[in-house]
Design a protein around this motif. Structure first.
Motif, PDB file in Angstrom:
ATOM      1  N   LEU A 112      60.059  18.566  69.776  1.00  0.00           N
ATOM      2  CA  LEU A 112      59.431  17.820  71.011  1.00  0.00           C
ATOM      3  C   LEU A 112      59.270  16.492  70.908  1.00  0.00           C
ATOM      4  O   LEU A 112      59.774  15.816  71.972  1.00  0.00           O
ATOM      5  CB  LEU A 112      58.234  18.394  71.521  1.00  0.00           C
ATOM      6  N   ASP A 113      59.333  15.747  69.786  1.00  0.00           N
ATOM      7  CA  ASP A 113      59.009  14.284  69.538  1.00  0.00           C
ATOM      8  C   ASP A 113      60.263  13.781  68.900  1.00  0.00           C
ATOM      9  O   ASP A 113      60.460  12.709  68.703  1.00  0.00           O
ATOM     10  CB  ASP A 113      57.852  13.794  68.507  1.00  0.00           C
ATOM     11  N   THR A 114      61.547  14.366  69.239  1.00  0.00           N
ATOM     12  CA  THR A 114      62.750  13.749  68.566  1.00  0.00           C
ATOM     13  C   THR A 114      63.126  12.857  69.383  1.00  0.00           C
ATOM     14  O   THR A 114      62.966  12.646  70.904  1.00  0.00           O
ATOM     15  CB  THR A 114      63.934  15.103  68.706  1.00  0.00           C
ATOM     16  N   LYS A 115      63.267  11.614  68.981  1.00  0.00           N
ATOM     17  CA  LYS A 115      63.849  10.356  69.797  1.00  0.00           C
ATOM     18  C   LYS A 115      65.337  10.424  70.138  1.00  0.00           C
ATOM     19  O   LYS A 115      65.994  11.363  69.852  1.00  0.00           O
ATOM     20  CB  LYS A 115      63.744   9.106  68.944  1.00  0.00           C
ATOM     21  N   LYS A 116      65.507   9.744  71.268  1.00  0.00           N
ATOM     22  CA  LYS A 116      66.738   9.841  71.915  1.00  0.00           C
ATOM     23  C   LYS A 116      67.827   9.303  71.163  1.00  0.00           C
ATOM     24  O   LYS A 116      67.605   8.370  70.202  1.00  0.00           O
ATOM     25  CB  LYS A 116      66.783   8.789  73.300  1.00  0.00           C
ATOM     26  N   GLY A 117      68.965   9.804  71.243  1.00  0.00           N
ATOM     27  CA  GLY A 117      70.040   9.358  70.270  1.00  0.00           C
ATOM     28  C   GLY A 117      71.205  10.366  70.060  1.00  0.00           C
ATOM     29  O   GLY A 117      70.889  11.511  70.470  1.00  0.00           O
ATOM     30  N   LYS A 118      72.091  10.218  69.195  1.00  0.00           N
ATOM     31  CA  LYS A 118      73.171  11.242  68.828  1.00  0.00           C
ATOM     32  C   LYS A 118      72.872  11.548  67.283  1.00  0.00           C
ATOM     33  O   LYS A 118      72.698  10.780  66.511  1.00  0.00           O
ATOM     34  CB  LYS A 118      74.559  10.334  69.088  1.00  0.00           C
ATOM     35  N   TYR A 119      73.000  12.890  67.204  1.00  0.00           N
ATOM     36  CA  TYR A 119      72.524  13.331  65.992  1.00  0.00           C
ATOM     37  C   TYR A 119      73.873  14.329  65.653  1.00  0.00           C
ATOM     38  O   TYR A 119      74.368  15.151  66.283  1.00  0.00           O
ATOM     39  CB  TYR A 119      71.431  14.259  65.950  1.00  0.00           C
ATOM     40  N   ASN A 120      74.419  14.192  64.332  1.00  0.00           N
ATOM     41  CA  ASN A 120      75.326  14.806  63.674  1.00  0.00           C
ATOM     42  C   ASN A 120      75.041  15.668  62.849  1.00  0.00           C
ATOM     43  O   ASN A 120      74.240  15.542  61.906  1.00  0.00           O
ATOM     44  CB  ASN A 120      76.450  13.526  63.036  1.00  0.00           C
ATOM     45  N   ILE A 121      75.460  16.982  63.266  1.00  0.00           N
ATOM     46  CA  ILE A 121      74.914  18.089  62.476  1.00  0.00           C
ATOM     47  C   ILE A 121      76.153  18.838  61.920  1.00  0.00           C
ATOM     48  O   ILE A 121      76.942  19.618  62.625  1.00  0.00           O
ATOM     49  CB  ILE A 121      74.263  19.067  63.323  1.00  0.00           C
ATOM     50  N   PRO A 122      76.401  18.917  60.556  1.00  0.00           N
ATOM     51  CA  PRO A 122      77.414  19.504  60.030  1.00  0.00           C
ATOM     52  C   PRO A 122      76.936  21.211  59.658  1.00  0.00           C
ATOM     53  O   PRO A 122      75.884  21.263  59.291  1.00  0.00           O
ATOM     54  CB  PRO A 122      77.802  19.095  58.611  1.00  0.00           C
TER      55      PRO A 122
END
Length: 279
Positions: A112-122
């Protein structure tokens, strides 16, 4: 030379070119089919709120001449969870026959506290020494959140039977994303009525709040005591509920009327005793 002969000669002259073109098209399709990656996703990039689930539809093909069991894993940010589902069932591996393709649904759940932004997930499908990789992206645009209370925070009220009571409700956007079309609903005891003005909040910016006027109507002859009334605010992304304890009291007139009835009853009993008790 006839026109028919000339037309036939043109077709014969062009035939080698047509054959070459047909061969090139067939060869291109074959190469394209062979070069297509065995691990693909319909959507590689999904944008959503941190308190929602990112859902990716993927396909995994076994190009080997034998059946193979693929072990599934994902390199997640700290605190995130992943679930691989085949035919609606959660799995950690999948057995695929030679030349067949499996539909795999991949779900990422951020904190829930994940910050805004792009996350690359392999994501990896491992079988023996072979490792098939799929690069997915999750774009966090914020969080959805809403709260429902009163200006004082008090969730209890006193009301007289047969009367109405006005309550002030405070709806606050506790997330970081604006909220649209927030609707209010209530669950009340039988024959009670609770109305809202306005009945819907069309837009509420992040961190902002708004006040709703709720009018509670308690029917006549409601027995004195405590009653629960539940109020819910929701839209397609979030919801909140407040449980109000409503204490119903008897009106003064009803109290005096009851006292008068009791006195009349006592007087009648006394009269009967005086009249027939001597016999």
């Amino acid at each position: 030379m006839s026109a028919t002969t000339t037309k036939h000669q043109r077709i014969m002259t062009r035939s080698p070119y047509l054959l070459v073109l047909l061969f090139v098209l067939l060869f291109s399709n074959t190469v394209r089919a062979q070069s297509s990656p065995p691990f693909t996703a319909r959507l590689m990039n999904i944008e959503a709120a941190a308190n929602t689930t990112f859902n990716y539809s993927t396909k995994l093909k076994n190009t080997a001449p034998v059946s193979r069991v693929f072990q599934l894993s994902a390199a997640l940010p700290a605190g995130w969870n992943v679930s691989f589902k085949v035919d609606g069932m959660s799995v950690t591996s999948v057995n695929i026959d030679s030349g067949r393709t499996a539909d795999i649904n991949i779900e990422f759940t951020p904190t829930l506290d994940t910050k805004k932004g792009k996350y690359n997930i392999p994501v990896t499908a491992l079988v023996g020494n072979d490792s098939l990789k799929l690069q997915l992206e999750a774009v966090i645009k914020g969080t959805y959140g809403v709260s429902l209370s009163t200006p004082s925070g008090k969730l209890s009220e006193d009301v007289t039977e047969g009367s109405t009571k006005e309550l002030q409700l405070v709806i606050k956007n506790t997330g970081t994303i604006p909220l649209d079309n927030l609707e209010l609903n209530a669950q009340t005891p039988s024959q009670w009525q609770l109305t809202f003005a306005p009945t819907k909040v069309l837009h509420l910016e992040a961190g902002a709040d708004t006040t709703i006027l709720a009018t509670l109507q308690v029917p006549d002859k409601t027995l004195a005591g405590d009653y629960m009334t539940n109020v819910t605010v929701r839209n397609n992304n979030t919801n909140a509920k407040a449980d109000f304890r409503i204490t119903v009291k008897t009106s003064v007139l009803t109290g005096w009327l009851g006292l008068v009835i009791i006195l009349i009853a006592l007087g009648a009993v006394y009269f009967l005793i005086r009249k027939y008790g001597r016999r």
